[in-house]
Design an enzyme around this catalytic site. Structure first.
Site, PDB file in Angstrom:
ATOM      1  N   TYR A   1     -15.758  17.247 -15.460  1.00 21.16           N
ATOM      2  CA  TYR A   1     -16.239  15.864 -15.433  1.00 21.16           C
ATOM      3  C   TYR A   1     -17.314  15.700 -14.342  1.00 21.16           C
ATOM      4  O   TYR A   1     -17.138  16.167 -13.215  1.00 21.16           O
ATOM      5  CB  TYR A   1     -15.051  14.918 -15.200  1.00 21.16           C
ATOM      6  CG  TYR A   1     -15.481  13.498 -14.947  1.00 21.16           C
ATOM      7  CD1 TYR A   1     -16.326  12.843 -15.850  1.00 21.16           C
ATOM      8  CD2 TYR A   1     -15.088  12.816 -13.808  1.00 21.16           C
ATOM      9  CE1 TYR A   1     -16.750  11.550 -15.616  1.00 21.16           C
ATOM     10  CE2 TYR A   1     -15.499  11.513 -13.572  1.00 21.16           C
ATOM     11  CZ  TYR A   1     -16.334  10.886 -14.480  1.00 21.16           C
ATOM     12  OH  TYR A   1     -16.768   9.606 -14.244  1.00 21.16           O
TER      13      TYR A   1
ATOM     14  N   ASP B   1      -6.440  19.370 -13.665  1.00 20.48           N
ATOM     15  CA  ASP B   1      -6.775  18.036 -14.167  1.00 20.48           C
ATOM     16  C   ASP B   1      -6.376  18.034 -15.644  1.00 20.48           C
ATOM     17  O   ASP B   1      -7.026  18.658 -16.480  1.00 20.48           O
ATOM     18  CB  ASP B   1      -8.280  17.786 -13.977  1.00 20.48           C
ATOM     19  CG  ASP B   1      -8.708  16.404 -14.459  1.00 20.48           C
ATOM     20  OD1 ASP B   1      -8.003  15.830 -15.298  1.00 20.48           O
ATOM     21  OD2 ASP B   1      -9.765  15.927 -13.996  1.00 20.48           O
TER      22      ASP B   1
ATOM     23  N   LYS C   1      -7.396   7.113 -19.216  1.00 24.10           N
ATOM     24  CA  LYS C   1      -7.691   7.636 -20.552  1.00 24.10           C
ATOM     25  C   LYS C   1      -6.459   7.545 -21.456  1.00 24.10           C
ATOM     26  O   LYS C   1      -5.983   6.463 -21.705  1.00 24.10           O
ATOM     27  CB  LYS C   1      -8.229   9.066 -20.411  1.00 24.10           C
ATOM     28  CG  LYS C   1      -9.338   9.201 -19.341  1.00 24.10           C
ATOM     29  CD  LYS C   1     -10.531   8.390 -19.696  1.00 24.10           C
ATOM     30  CE  LYS C   1     -11.685   8.349 -18.712  1.00 24.10           C
ATOM     31  NZ  LYS C   1     -11.547   8.670 -17.323  1.00 24.10           N
TER      32      LYS C   1
ATOM     33  N   ARG D   1       0.850  -1.199   0.000  1.00 20.72           N
ATOM     34  CA  ARG D   1       0.000   0.000   0.000  1.00 20.72           C
ATOM     35  C   ARG D   1       0.885   1.249   0.000  1.00 20.72           C
ATOM     36  O   ARG D   1       0.563   2.255  -0.611  1.00 20.72           O
ATOM     37  CB  ARG D   1      -0.949  -0.004   1.213  1.00 20.72           C
ATOM     38  CG  ARG D   1      -1.720   1.293   1.323  1.00 20.72           C
ATOM     39  CD  ARG D   1      -2.971   1.252   2.212  1.00 20.72           C
ATOM     40  NE  ARG D   1      -2.955   0.325   3.303  1.00 20.72           N
ATOM     41  CZ  ARG D   1      -2.279   0.492   4.445  1.00 20.72           C
ATOM     42  NH1 ARG D   1      -1.550   1.573   4.646  1.00 20.72           N
ATOM     43  NH2 ARG D   1      -2.346  -0.423   5.383  1.00 20.72           N
TER      44      ARG D   1
END
Ligand code: P1T
Length: 379
Positions: A98, A170, A195, A46
């Site tokens: 978004y 972003d 993406k 992690r």
């Protein structure tokens, strides 16, 4: 080092134990310690994982930044950024963004006492009007999803500096190939790696790149505390995708231009939203801050009805109807009922997102076939 060379080599070292040229998938949750606290730099996956580390280094170099952090999704990255703030803090965000970002801001973090002001950020003056002593960050998406507005990153950086607040960008639609926000004064760059960066519609992942050591430590602390990390197999796939990012982006942009110009001349098409068109309202800013204009295009039909838009979407053969974008295959979407359905109608109308809007992610197919698909679907 130029971008294409970086995409292939940056951050990647031959595997120290075998010399493998491709970073191995370190499919392990933990690492052996010879004595408590004595280890080879990895304790628990992690916190760190060698495959993830190679990807984080690669992304940092591609964004001309110092530190990269990868997350289990783009939303996981956004969640971590917003968790840096305290109840009462305010964030100014673009009003065209978004739908999932709008949803986490308003439906999740507003419940914890954070306040979000949504403004049309392509109008820089509208931003400053909302800045007050509680404002802590500007949240920019450029080009915006789905209306392809262009926000002036340098102007936002100047505002952020003047008011001593953070600027986060972003950069999902642009990718580091088209623009590097840190070079223009941003403090944080965020990606939905899902993406263009991954590029093959087979991974969900997010990333953050920063220069500041303290900011990196705060974000890494939150990441390790909250746990939204990607697995090593996905990191491997993204490392592979990155090696062709520059070549894919060149073709996305080339095909994007041909599709946008075809739509712009089509007698049944109303408005085309693509920053490369000279009549796009922010074309000049786009030309200054982006290397090219990308493969994301939105448009409406002259009839301007949802029914006609849906008919076109149902007829597409290659522009497959699906959420997401940035993969090798072309996709189409209906933002009002798909990616942006979580934004209330009144808010969508304020930002200009109509029910008649169609969004295209122009892929890497032969562009003649894509134009033919548009011709047969629009009629
Ligand atoms: O899907 P995920 O990897 O969690 O990323 C969220 C996200 C963040 N920012 C932008 C600009 C995005 O476009 C997205 C995800 N967008 C879609 C799924 C979409 O079809 O628009």
């Amino acid at each position: 080092m130029k971008f294409g060379t970086k995409a292939i080599h940056a951050g990647i070292e031959p595997d120290p134990s075998t010399g493998a040229i491709m970073t191995p998938i370190y499919q392990t949750s933990t690492y052996v310690q010879t004595s408590p606290g004595q280890h080879k730099g990895f304790e628990y996956s992690r916190t760190h994982n060698p495959t993830r580390k190679a990807l984080e280094n690669s992304l940092a170099i591609l964004e001309n930044g110092k530190h990269g952090l990868c997350f289990s999704s783009g939303m996981g990255a956004i969640d971590t950024i917003i968790k840096m703030f305290e109840p009462g803090d305010e964030i100014i965000s673009t009003n065209d963004l978004y739908g999932g970002s709008y949803r986490i801001f308003t439906k999740v973090f507003q419940r914890y006492g954070l306040k979000f002001n949504f403004v049309p950020m392509h109008n820089t003056e509208a931003i400053e009007e909302k800045i007050n002593e509680k404002t802590k960050m500007l949240w920019v998406e450029t080009p915006t999803n789905p209306l392809m507005n262009i926000i002036d990153i340098k102007a936002c950086a100047a505002l952020a500096k003047k008011h001593n607040i953070l600027l986060a960008v972003d950069n999902t639609f642009s990718t580091p190939y088209l623009q590097n926000p840190l070079d223009m004064g941003a403090d944080i760059v965020m990606h939905s790696v899902t993406k263009y960066i991954a590029g093959h519609s087979d991974v969900v992942m997010g990333a953050i790149v920063v220069n500041d050591d303290k900011l990196r430590d705060t974000l890494a602390f939150l990441q390790n505390s909250c746990g939204a990390v990607p697995g090593p197999q996905d990191c491997f796939l993204v490392l592979r995708g990155i090696k062709t990012l520059h070549v894919r982006m060149q073709r996305h942009c080339e095909n994007g231009r041909i599709v946008a110009e075809y739509l712009d001349k089509h007698p049944k098409v109303g408005k085309v939203y693509w920053p490369g068109l000279s009549h796009h309202p922010n074309h000049e800013v786009a030309a200054q801050q982006m290397k090219d204009f990308g493969g994301m295009i939105s448009f409406t039909l002259k009839s301007d009805t949802k029914e006609d838009a849906v008919k076109v979407l149902e007829k597409f053969k290659y522009f497959t109807l699906a959420e997401s974008l940035g993969g090798v295959e072309s996709l189409s979407g209906h933002p009002a009922s798909m990616t942006h359905a979580s934004i209330p109608v009144a808010e969508r109308q304020k930002s200009g997102l109509k029910d008649s809007l169609i969004r295209l992610s122009v892929g890497l197919e032969d562009v003649e076939d894509l134009v033919e698909d548009l011709r047969q679907a629009i009629g």
